[in-house]
Write a protein that holds these residues in place. Structure first.
Motif, short mmCIF file in Angstrom:
data_model
loop_
_atom_site.label_atom_id
_atom_site.label_comp_id
_atom_site.label_asym_id
_atom_site.label_seq_id
_atom_site.Cartn_x
_atom_site.Cartn_y
_atom_site.Cartn_z
N HIS A 61 0.81 -1.22 0.00
CA HIS A 61 0.00 0.00 0.00
C HIS A 61 0.84 1.27 0.00
O HIS A 61 0.31 2.37 -0.08
CB HIS A 61 -0.92 0.01 1.22
CG HIS A 61 -1.75 -1.24 1.34
ND1 HIS A 61 -3.01 -1.36 0.80
CD2 HIS A 61 -1.49 -2.44 1.92
CE1 HIS A 61 -3.49 -2.57 1.05
NE2 HIS A 61 -2.58 -3.25 1.73
N THR A 62 2.16 1.12 0.11
CA THR A 62 3.06 2.27 0.12
C THR A 62 4.29 1.96 -0.73
O THR A 62 4.57 0.78 -1.03
CB THR A 62 3.53 2.62 1.55
OG1 THR A 62 4.36 1.56 2.04
CG2 THR A 62 2.35 2.83 2.49
N ASP A 63 5.03 3.00 -1.08
CA ASP A 63 6.25 2.78 -1.84
C ASP A 63 7.28 2.00 -1.02
O ASP A 63 8.01 1.16 -1.55
CB ASP A 63 6.84 4.12 -2.28
CG ASP A 63 5.97 4.82 -3.31
OD1 ASP A 63 5.09 4.16 -3.89
OD2 ASP A 63 6.15 6.05 -3.53
N ASN B 134 -10.79 -3.23 -2.72
CA ASN B 134 -11.06 -1.80 -2.58
C ASN B 134 -9.80 -1.00 -2.94
O ASN B 134 -9.03 -0.59 -2.08
CB ASN B 134 -11.50 -1.49 -1.14
CG ASN B 134 -11.98 -0.07 -0.97
OD1 ASN B 134 -12.07 0.69 -1.94
ND2 ASN B 134 -12.31 0.30 0.26
N PHE B 135 -9.61 -0.77 -4.24
CA PHE B 135 -8.41 -0.09 -4.71
C PHE B 135 -8.43 1.40 -4.40
O PHE B 135 -7.39 2.04 -4.37
CB PHE B 135 -8.26 -0.29 -6.23
CG PHE B 135 -7.90 -1.69 -6.62
CD1 PHE B 135 -6.58 -2.07 -6.73
CD2 PHE B 135 -8.88 -2.64 -6.83
CE1 PHE B 135 -6.23 -3.37 -7.08
CE2 PHE B 135 -8.55 -3.95 -7.18
CZ PHE B 135 -7.23 -4.31 -7.31
N ASP B 136 -9.60 1.98 -4.18
CA ASP B 136 -9.72 3.42 -4.00
C ASP B 136 -9.82 3.84 -2.55
O ASP B 136 -10.22 4.96 -2.25
CB ASP B 136 -10.95 3.93 -4.78
CG ASP B 136 -10.84 3.61 -6.26
OD1 ASP B 136 -9.72 3.72 -6.79
OD2 ASP B 136 -11.86 3.25 -6.87
N PRO C 68 -4.68 2.63 0.01
CA PRO C 68 -4.78 2.37 -1.43
C PRO C 68 -3.92 1.17 -1.82
O PRO C 68 -2.77 1.04 -1.39
CB PRO C 68 -4.25 3.66 -2.06
CG PRO C 68 -3.34 4.24 -1.02
CD PRO C 68 -3.97 3.91 0.30
N ILE C 69 -4.47 0.30 -2.65
CA ILE C 69 -3.74 -0.88 -3.10
C ILE C 69 -2.89 -0.49 -4.30
O ILE C 69 -3.41 -0.12 -5.35
CB ILE C 69 -4.70 -2.02 -3.46
CG1 ILE C 69 -5.48 -2.45 -2.21
CG2 ILE C 69 -3.93 -3.21 -4.05
CD1 ILE C 69 -6.59 -3.44 -2.51
N LYS C 70 -1.57 -0.57 -4.15
CA LYS C 70 -0.66 -0.18 -5.22
C LYS C 70 -0.09 -1.36 -5.99
O LYS C 70 0.53 -1.18 -7.04
CB LYS C 70 0.47 0.67 -4.65
CG LYS C 70 -0.01 2.00 -4.06
CD LYS C 70 1.16 2.91 -3.76
CE LYS C 70 0.68 4.32 -3.37
NZ LYS C 70 1.82 5.26 -3.21
N PHE D 266 -3.76 -8.72 3.38
CA PHE D 266 -3.89 -7.27 3.50
C PHE D 266 -2.58 -6.70 4.04
O PHE D 266 -2.13 -7.10 5.10
CB PHE D 266 -5.05 -6.97 4.44
CG PHE D 266 -5.42 -5.53 4.57
CD1 PHE D 266 -5.32 -4.65 3.51
CD2 PHE D 266 -5.92 -5.05 5.77
CE1 PHE D 266 -5.69 -3.32 3.63
CE2 PHE D 266 -6.30 -3.73 5.91
CZ PHE D 266 -6.19 -2.85 4.85
N GLY D 267 -1.96 -5.79 3.31
CA GLY D 267 -0.68 -5.26 3.73
C GLY D 267 -0.74 -4.17 4.77
O GLY D 267 0.29 -3.83 5.37
#
Length: 416
Positions: free
Chosen positions: A122-124, A160-162, A167-169, A275-276
């Motif tokens: 969900h993050t860089d 749920n990408f939004d 946010p799912i990256k 789920f991350g």
């Protein structure tokens, strides 16, 4: 009796009158060369490989209840080898390879389904960590693919990408991972061990060890004394209680880990998804139920049940990941007793007592490790040497400072 397509057809045409018992139910003999305490997945796998691979005779497995009554029947059935550290990754990849041939080896349908696992990021920073994990997996001979958002969306469009908070990256995928039927694993190993002469003795609780001159002589049980040349203990969350009978204190805590299953649904989840941004993992069983779980309960316990705060936390994670789960009815939940080591990794080693061996501390990794755990423990019992993939799983690693801190799997709060 071997199973085959021909045998199924024959029995169907003759009224299914030729099927026999899957394994014997023998009375305990006065003594054995090797006694395995614990008739769960690890104990049964150990007995199977002792008899099949290491040609050991006079082996017994002692189970205090019935086969499948412990953690082997109380888990979320996930198999994978997506570990990072060198102490763990080769071992779990060895286990993955054994999973891939398990049904042929045991001649039993354990319903091994390699549908893949996706760990979402969900993050860089999380992406970079998963890239490193994926590279470590590839170096150890496992398989790994780093997916972007579009690739994940194609596989699981219902996520749920939004979500503004999470946010799912993308995700890290291991295509060879998947699930297996937990009861089928226990039954397959039990049947395979029994066919090779292993005595599987149910309703036989170990109540003590007979130790003389620093060497184990046998075990006291609810069905009388049983002598043994060697004793291997593989009792999962009851490790501390059983080993205390031998005067040993382990670097282990027992916690409850809850799991849940929903009502049956049409095919939805393609494989295993985690789920991350929280501890939540989900797959779908062959009967259609969503099987999911999360963190251990935050207190020590030997009860095979959980508490409501963890139920709430797990369901919140599921709702954040895929809100559609809120429309499904929860069918049942259960708890397994987890033997959590202080670095999140197991112990397979000889003890300070001659002839007494220990296998435990599996934390969240017990079910997926079943084949390799049994093979490595059988190797240790038969040869008195650790298997090459389990050399890091020694008791003295805590004293020597060689802990295996696989983030997110240990009993310590800072690892969660």
């Amino acid at each position: 009796m071997r199973f085959s397509g021909f045998r199924v057809v024959k029995e169907a045409l003759t009224g299914h009158k030729g099927w026999g018992m899957l394994w014997r139910n023998p009375d305990p003999k006065p003594a054995y060369d090797i006694v395995i305490v614990g008739g769960g997945g690890h104990g049964l796998a150990t007995a199977f490989y002792l008899a099949k691979t290491f040609k050991q005779a006079r082996v017994a497995v002692l189970e205090k209840g019935w086969l499948g009554s412990g953690n082997i029947g109380r888990n979320t059935t996930i198999i994978r080898s997506n570990y990072l550290l060198p102490g763990n990754e080769p071992f779990y990849e060895f286990s993955m390879k054994l999973w891939e041939n398990l049904e042929q080896e045991t001649n039993f349908n354990s319903m091994v389904s390699q549908r893949g696992i996706i760990n979402l990021y969900h993050t860089d920073g999380q992406r970079d960590a998963y890239r490193r994990r994926g590279n470590a997996m590839l170096l150890a001979g496992a398989d790994a693919r780093l997916l972007g958002q579009d690739e994940v969306r194609e596989i699981a469009p219902f996520l749920n990408f939004d979500n503004a908070r999470f946010p799912i990256k993308g995700g890290l995928m291991q295509p060879r991972a998947g699930t297996a039927r937990h009861d089928g694993v226990a039954w397959g190993y039990a049947r395979g061990a029994d066919m090779r002469g292993v005595d599987i003795i149910q309703n036989c609780e170990v109540t003590g060890f007979r130790i003389e001159g620093g060497k184990v002589q046998g075990v006291e049980t609810s069905r009388g004394y049983i002598g043994a040349g060697k004793v291997g203990v593989a009792v999962a969350g009851n490790s501390s209680r059983v080993m205390a009978m031998a005067g040993m204190r382990l670097p282990i805590e027992s916690h409850v880990l809850q799991a849940f299953v929903s009502e049956g649904l049409k095919p939805t989840i393609p494989g295993v998804i985690t789920f991350g941004a929280g501890h939540f993992y989900v797959s779908q069983s062959d009967k259609g139920g969503l099987v999911f779980g999360g963190d251990i309960d935050g207190y020590n316990s030997y009860a095979q049940r959980g508490n409501l705060p963890v139920v709430e936390d797990v369901v919140e994670g599921g709702m954040a990941l895929m809100p559609m789960i809120g429309r499904a009815r929860l069918l049942r939940s259960w708890g397994g007793i987890m033997d959590m080591s202080m670095d999140g990794s197991p112990i397979i080693d000889r003890t300070e007592i001659d002839g007494l061996y220990f296998n435990g501390g599996w934390c969240y990794g017990g079910f997926k490790a079943t084949p390799a755990s049994g093979y490595a423990f059988a190797h240790l019992l038969a040869t008195d040497r650790p298997h090459e993939t389990a050399e890091a799983y020694r008791f003295d690693r805590f004293a020597r400072g060689y802990v295996i801190d696989e983030k997110g799997v240990g009993a310590q709060p800072n690892l969660h």
